[in-house]
Design an enzyme around this catalytic site. Structure first.
Site, PDB file in Angstrom:
ATOM      1  N   ILE A 137       7.452   3.197  12.654  1.00 16.36           N
ATOM      2  CA  ILE A 137       8.086   3.898  11.543  1.00 16.36           C
ATOM      3  C   ILE A 137       8.201   2.903  10.401  1.00 16.36           C
ATOM      4  O   ILE A 137       8.254   1.685  10.626  1.00 16.36           O
ATOM      5  CB  ILE A 137       9.464   4.511  11.917  1.00 16.36           C
ATOM      6  CG1 ILE A 137      10.411   3.460  12.504  1.00 16.36           C
ATOM      7  CG2 ILE A 137       9.292   5.664  12.873  1.00 16.36           C
ATOM      8  CD1 ILE A 137      11.778   4.035  12.851  1.00 16.36           C
ATOM      9  N   ASP A 138       8.193   3.396   9.175  1.00 14.27           N
ATOM     10  CA  ASP A 138       8.164   2.524   8.004  1.00 14.27           C
ATOM     11  C   ASP A 138       9.400   1.636   7.917  1.00 14.27           C
ATOM     12  O   ASP A 138      10.459   1.945   8.469  1.00 14.27           O
ATOM     13  CB  ASP A 138       8.059   3.367   6.728  1.00 14.27           C
ATOM     14  CG  ASP A 138       6.776   4.191   6.673  1.00 14.27           C
ATOM     15  OD1 ASP A 138       5.781   3.746   7.262  1.00 14.27           O
ATOM     16  OD2 ASP A 138       6.795   5.257   6.042  1.00 14.27           O
ATOM     17  N   LYS A 139       9.273   0.548   7.168  1.00 16.87           N
ATOM     18  CA  LYS A 139      10.358  -0.420   6.990  1.00 16.87           C
ATOM     19  C   LYS A 139      11.666   0.266   6.587  1.00 16.87           C
ATOM     20  O   LYS A 139      12.716   0.007   7.166  1.00 16.87           O
ATOM     21  CB  LYS A 139       9.951  -1.445   5.927  1.00 16.87           C
ATOM     22  CG  LYS A 139      11.072  -2.409   5.548  1.00 16.87           C
ATOM     23  CD  LYS A 139      10.687  -3.255   4.346  1.00 16.87           C
ATOM     24  CE  LYS A 139      11.868  -4.080   3.857  1.00 16.87           C
ATOM     25  NZ  LYS A 139      11.570  -4.809   2.607  1.00 16.87           N
ATOM     26  N   ARG A 237       6.338  11.628   4.075  1.00 21.48           N
ATOM     27  CA  ARG A 237       6.479  11.273   2.662  1.00 21.48           C
ATOM     28  C   ARG A 237       5.355  11.876   1.823  1.00 21.48           C
ATOM     29  O   ARG A 237       5.590  12.425   0.742  1.00 21.48           O
ATOM     30  CB  ARG A 237       6.510   9.746   2.523  1.00 21.48           C
ATOM     31  CG  ARG A 237       7.677   9.108   3.269  1.00 21.48           C
ATOM     32  CD  ARG A 237       7.494   7.606   3.460  1.00 21.48           C
ATOM     33  NE  ARG A 237       7.579   6.892   2.200  1.00 21.48           N
ATOM     34  CZ  ARG A 237       7.293   5.591   2.074  1.00 21.48           C
ATOM     35  NH1 ARG A 237       6.909   4.885   3.137  1.00 21.48           N
ATOM     36  NH2 ARG A 237       7.390   5.006   0.899  1.00 21.48           N
TER      37      ARG A 237
END
Length: 303
Positions: A137-139, A237
């Site tokens: 999962i993204d930062k 997103r």
């Protein structure tokens, strides 16, 4: 490295080379084999090929299995919120702002650094830089992810992801009021041809499907639940922006004028999968972090 050979049979004619090698090496994942191919460890009739090459009857496959590289990444004593752990896997609630694995700009302070301090037995399938990492999962996305402690677990979890058996639900706050209660976004995702640092909806991209359901309507915002059917980079997103409802706080795909959410208002709240060893269905859920709740509270107070 030991070399192996196989002559393509009539039954295997026109089979993709990565798929054929996965069948020959059932203890290896297809993504691992694709890594061998990209690094030049697989040949067809002594010539390098791409993973999508279709083998012909009588051709000779030659491949070597790379030795596991020694890990130079250092374990770091970073606190982890462990939701579940056994001898095969760990389920982590990743905090917002933490990078999952080391990369050019992030050599320390990552989830992998923390995991290497916590336990020494992580799978080696996904390369030296990503031990144990089955999915990311993204930062600036918080929430649940599962980490494999051995290659068998990694392979089985990867197979569940590929066959869409893993349940992954996210909570998000988006700009704009969505006019209906639910929907399905089915649009292929690939590198944005105008900006290679971004992903976008492109005809040549990989299939991507997101299901969404409205949790709460507001005049200028919507609180939504998104469930992944596929897991492309930045999928939620990109998809929400594509239908005109970008995520609040998103620095890459969002609006210039937005609420401060320390990055995109996105939280991986639910994770479900079949345990690779016990075959038991396991499902976990965690609340969104304080910053997410504060942004939601600020929106509620506007109306």
């Amino acid at each position: 490295m030991t070399q192996f050979q196989h002559e393509v049979t009539e039954e295997q004619n026109k089979t993709r080379v990565d798929k054929l090698l996965a069948a020959i090496n059932p203890e290896r994942s297809r993504s691992q084999i694709q890594g061998w191919i990209s690094k030049g460890h697989v040949f067809v009739n002594e010539a390098e090929v791409k993973a999508n090459y279709k083998c012909q009857t009588g051709e000779v496959l030659t491949w070597s299995i790379p030795e596991v590289e020694e890990l130079n990444i250092q374990g770091e004593d970073i606190p982890l919120e462990i939701i579940y752990e056994d001898s095969d896997l760990i389920v982590i609630n990743k905090p917002k702002g933490m990078v999952v694995h080391p990369s050019a700009g992030h050599q320390t302070g990552t989830l992998v650094n923390a995991l290497l301090h916590h336990c020494k037995d992580l799978s080696g399938i996904n390369s030296v830089e990503r031990p144990g990492i089955v999915h990311r999962i993204d930062k600036d996305t918080s929430g649940l992810l599962v980490v494999a402690k051995n290659d068998h677990t990694h392979m089985k979890l990867s197979e569940q992801l590929a066959t869409k058996e893993v349940k992954r639900k996210y909570e998000a706050i988006v700009h704009g009021e969505i006019g209906h209660e639910s929907g399905i976004i089915d649009a292929p995702i690939g590198r944005d041809p105008k900006d290679r640092q971004k992903m976008g909806i492109v005809d040549s991209g990989k299939p991507a499907v997101t299901h969404f359901k409205v949790i709460k309507h507001f005049p200028d915002y919507t609180h939504v639940e998104c469930q992944l059917e596929t897991g492309r980079t930045h999928q939620i997103r990109v998809h929400m922006r594509y239908i005109g409802f970008p995520l609040v706080g998103d620095p890459k795909y969002g609006q210039r004028k937005t609420l401060d959410a320390d990055g995109q208002a996105l939280h991986a709240k639910t994770l479900g999968f079949t345990h690779p060893r016990t075959n038991e269905w396991m499902e976990f859920e965690v609340e969104a972090p304080k910053v997410f709740q504060e942004v939601l509270g600020k929106i509620k107070n506007m109306y």
